[in-house]
Structures are given as C-alpha cells and as structure tokens.
Design a protein around this motif. Structure first.
Motif, short mmCIF file in Angstrom:
data_model
loop_
_atom_site.label_atom_id
_atom_site.label_comp_id
_atom_site.label_asym_id
_atom_site.label_seq_id
_atom_site.Cartn_x
_atom_site.Cartn_y
_atom_site.Cartn_z
N ASP A 107 0.83 -1.22 0.00
CA ASP A 107 0.00 0.00 0.00
C ASP A 107 0.86 1.26 0.00
O ASP A 107 0.53 2.26 -0.63
CB ASP A 107 -1.03 0.00 1.14
CG ASP A 107 -0.47 -0.49 2.46
OD1 ASP A 107 0.75 -0.73 2.54
OD2 ASP A 107 -1.26 -0.62 3.40
N GLU A 149 -3.37 7.58 2.31
CA GLU A 149 -2.12 7.20 2.98
C GLU A 149 -1.34 8.39 3.55
O GLU A 149 -0.31 8.20 4.18
CB GLU A 149 -1.21 6.46 2.00
CG GLU A 149 -1.74 5.13 1.53
CD GLU A 149 -1.56 4.02 2.56
OE1 GLU A 149 -0.62 4.10 3.36
OE2 GLU A 149 -2.39 3.09 2.58
N SER A 186 -6.65 -3.46 1.84
CA SER A 186 -5.28 -3.96 2.00
C SER A 186 -5.17 -5.20 2.89
O SER A 186 -4.19 -5.92 2.82
CB SER A 186 -4.34 -2.85 2.47
OG SER A 186 -4.97 -2.05 3.43
#
Ligand code: AHM
Ligand code: MG
Length: 335
Positions: A70, A94, A122
C-alpha cells in the motif's frame, strides 16, 4: 466486418470532444492514472513472491528496502502524477495532509486536484484476494496560479469531474466515469493495454446480493438489523445471497454487474462507520449514480454531503436502485 475492440487510449482521445476534456488536461490526467495503474498492477501481481524474496521491512537483493504494497502503490501514483505536472494537488488516504504540486515555473497552473485511495482492501493482500485503487478528480475552486488550498479538496462529491477504480482481480480492470456513463476496460497483461470490455455499465435496478460485515451485526442500528432480516426472509425472490469480500472495489464491482447492495453502517462502536467520504464513498457514489444505482449515507445522498475534513468517515450504503430505496425505508423508521 470485424469490429475491433477499442483501447482505453483510443477511447480517451475520442472523448476529448466532451466539454470537460476541452483543454486535453483531463485526458492527460486519466492517461497518467492508466499508467500508474499498470505499474501498481505489476507490483500487486508479484505480491505473493514477497515471502520468497523478502518481507516488508527487509532489504532486497539490490539493497533497497522492501516496501509494503500500500505504501508502494501510494508512491507510484503520487510520483506519476507529479512527474507529468498535470495536477495542482493530491490528497491520499495514505497521507496525513494534502500535497501541493508546483509546476516547474512555480506557477501552479494546473486546475485539477486528485484524491486517491492507492490500495484499498489492503487486509486482502496477504491472502491473494482482490484489492483496488480508487480515484476522484475535482476542478480546483481557488484561483489558478496560486498554491492549492484545503477547500479545493473539501468539495461535495457532486462537484467531481471524474472518478473511477482499478480492480486487481482475476483480470485487472479500470472502470471510470467523467459524468457521461460508466465504462470498464480490461488489461491484456501480455501487451499491457486496456481494452474497452464493459461499455456503458449499468447497475440492474433490482438485485439479490447484500454485502455487509455481518460480524458487526450486534453493533448495528435497528434499521440496518431489520433490513438484514428482510434480506434473509423467505418470501418472493428472497432470501437474498450474502457476498462480502471485504474489498470495497471488488464488492462494488460484483454488485454493479450482478445487482446488489453494499453496506458499511455506523454502529455502536464506530460512530461514522469505517469508510472515508473523500477517498472511497464519493468516487463510488459518483460511479453508482452514473450507472443507474444509488448511494446514501444514512439520511441523504452521499454526493451532497459537504466534507469538513480530509479523512472524514461516513456510513455508506450503495448499489441497485430498488435495493437502496428499500433499505432507506427501514432506516427512515428509526429516524
Ligand atoms: P482500507 O482502506 O483500510 O483497506 O479499508 C477499507 C476496506 C474496504 O475496502 C472494505 O469494504 C472494508 O474496509 C472492510 O472492512 P471490514 O473488514 O471492517 O469489514
Ligand atoms: Mg481504503
């Protein structure tokens, strides 16, 4: 006569005549996303080799640090968009804060901002189950030529000029809308080209699939509990089928093709559910409506919610029109 399948590149050029594409800037932006999707696809495909070649946190054979997928996906998308100098700002699930992009002449001349969830779902990576990338594009509202501001990112979803997702599944697909219907493109991995495989995608008006994490049932509010019971009741075309991958992109994609509803409600432990309004719910809601479906946040349309912060969470119900309307009836009983 043989009708040759269109590539995504050809499709983008053909649709440049749409008013939204008039300067070609949005086309370039979608092209950059197409490129980043291929790079991330390559990384996702070799994820299973991490165990053999080294774990995240280890150093690989070239002496480079192994990165979590990720984190890597986040870097690839940001890098590609930055390099091409086609956006003035990026916000990512993120990153804590948004990123300001300066053009080489420091003029901030680009007018679009992009919001991304670089690798959603994820928790599925380690077990070889589909994951996805979600993106959302807005025209900035502050003046071009000045640094981008938080308010450029906090626009209601109804202001999106484009949105889409990539699903890294049995095939890799890129599905997107520019407000003129939804089209799906499948990657031919042998030559690295996306082909138009699902033109004008539409949610069936009715569906028979409900997707929710039923492990949280005890924490749900009464309206959601009653709707789940309704889905399970033997009557007419019910009971419905329960399908939950735990990867929003994949659950949405299946429901759009087969007919279904996805739910991530608030609960007694998560006041606003789990999903993020800007990176997950708004782009999916835009796609859903463009495909004849609906998306609500409990009381009202997701796309009309005025965001107040970048990482805001919101309950999310999305899918086939008649299923969402039925659910709304149950929710309304308790409001
Ligand atoms: P993530 O952004 O941390 O990957 O979380 C988002 C994902 C969605 O793709 C999925 O629908 C949901 O979280 C599943 O959550 P849960 O495991 O609580 O059911
Ligand atoms: Mg996510």
């Amino acid at each position: 006569m043989h009708n040759r399948t269109k590539t995504l590149g050809e499709f983008i050029i053909e649709n440049q005549t749409d008013f939204q594409y008039s300067t070609g800037e949005l086309s370039k932006l979608i092209n950059a996303i197409r490129l980043a999707a291929k790079v991330v696809n390559h990384e996702v495909n070799k994820a299973g080799l991490v165990d053999i070649l080294g774990d995240a946190g280890d150093t690989n054979i070239q002496g480079e640090d192994q990165k979590k997928l990720d984190v890597l996906a986040n870097e690839k998308f940001i890098q590609t968009l930055k390099n091409r100098e086609i956006v003035c700002g990026i916000a990512s699930e993120e990153e804590d804060d948004f990123i300001t992009i300066n053009s080489q002449d420091e003029n901030h001349n680009n007018k679009y901002v992009v919001l991304i969830d670089p690798l959603d779902g994820s928790s599925n990576i380690d077990v070889n189950v589909s994951v996805g990338t979600i993106f959302s594009i807005y025209r900035r509202i502050t003046p071009v030529g000045t640094p981008v501001q938080l308010e450029d990112f906090l626009q209601p979803g109804n202001q999106q000029v484009a949105a889409g997702y990539v699903v890294y599944g049995t095939s890799t697909m890129l599905v997107y809308t520019t407000g003129n219907g939804v089209n799906g493109f499948t990657l031919n991995p042998a030559i690295g080209t996306f082909y138009l495989s699902h033109p004008n995608m539409q949610f069936p008006e009715d569906g028979r699939i409900y997707s929710v994490n039923e492990g949280n049932y005890v924490h749900f509010h009464q309206g959601v509990k009653d709707y789940i019971k309704y889905c399970q009741k033997e009557e007419g075309d019910r009971p419905y089928t329960s399908r939950y991958i735990g990867s929003l992109v994949s659950d949405f994609h299946r429901n759009m093709i087969k007919g279904g509803i996805y739910m991530y409600p608030k609960s007694s432990v998560t006041n606003n559910g789990k999903l993020r309004l800007l990176y997950e719910c708004n782009p999916m809601a835009f796609l859903a409506e463009q495909a004849g479906g609906l998306a609500i946040g409990g009381k009202s349309r997701i796309l009309d919610v005025q965001p107040t912060e970048l990482h805001q969470r919101i309950p999310f119900f999305c899918g086939s029109k008649n299923m969402v309307l039925k659910l709304q009836e149950f929710l309304d009983k308790y409001h």
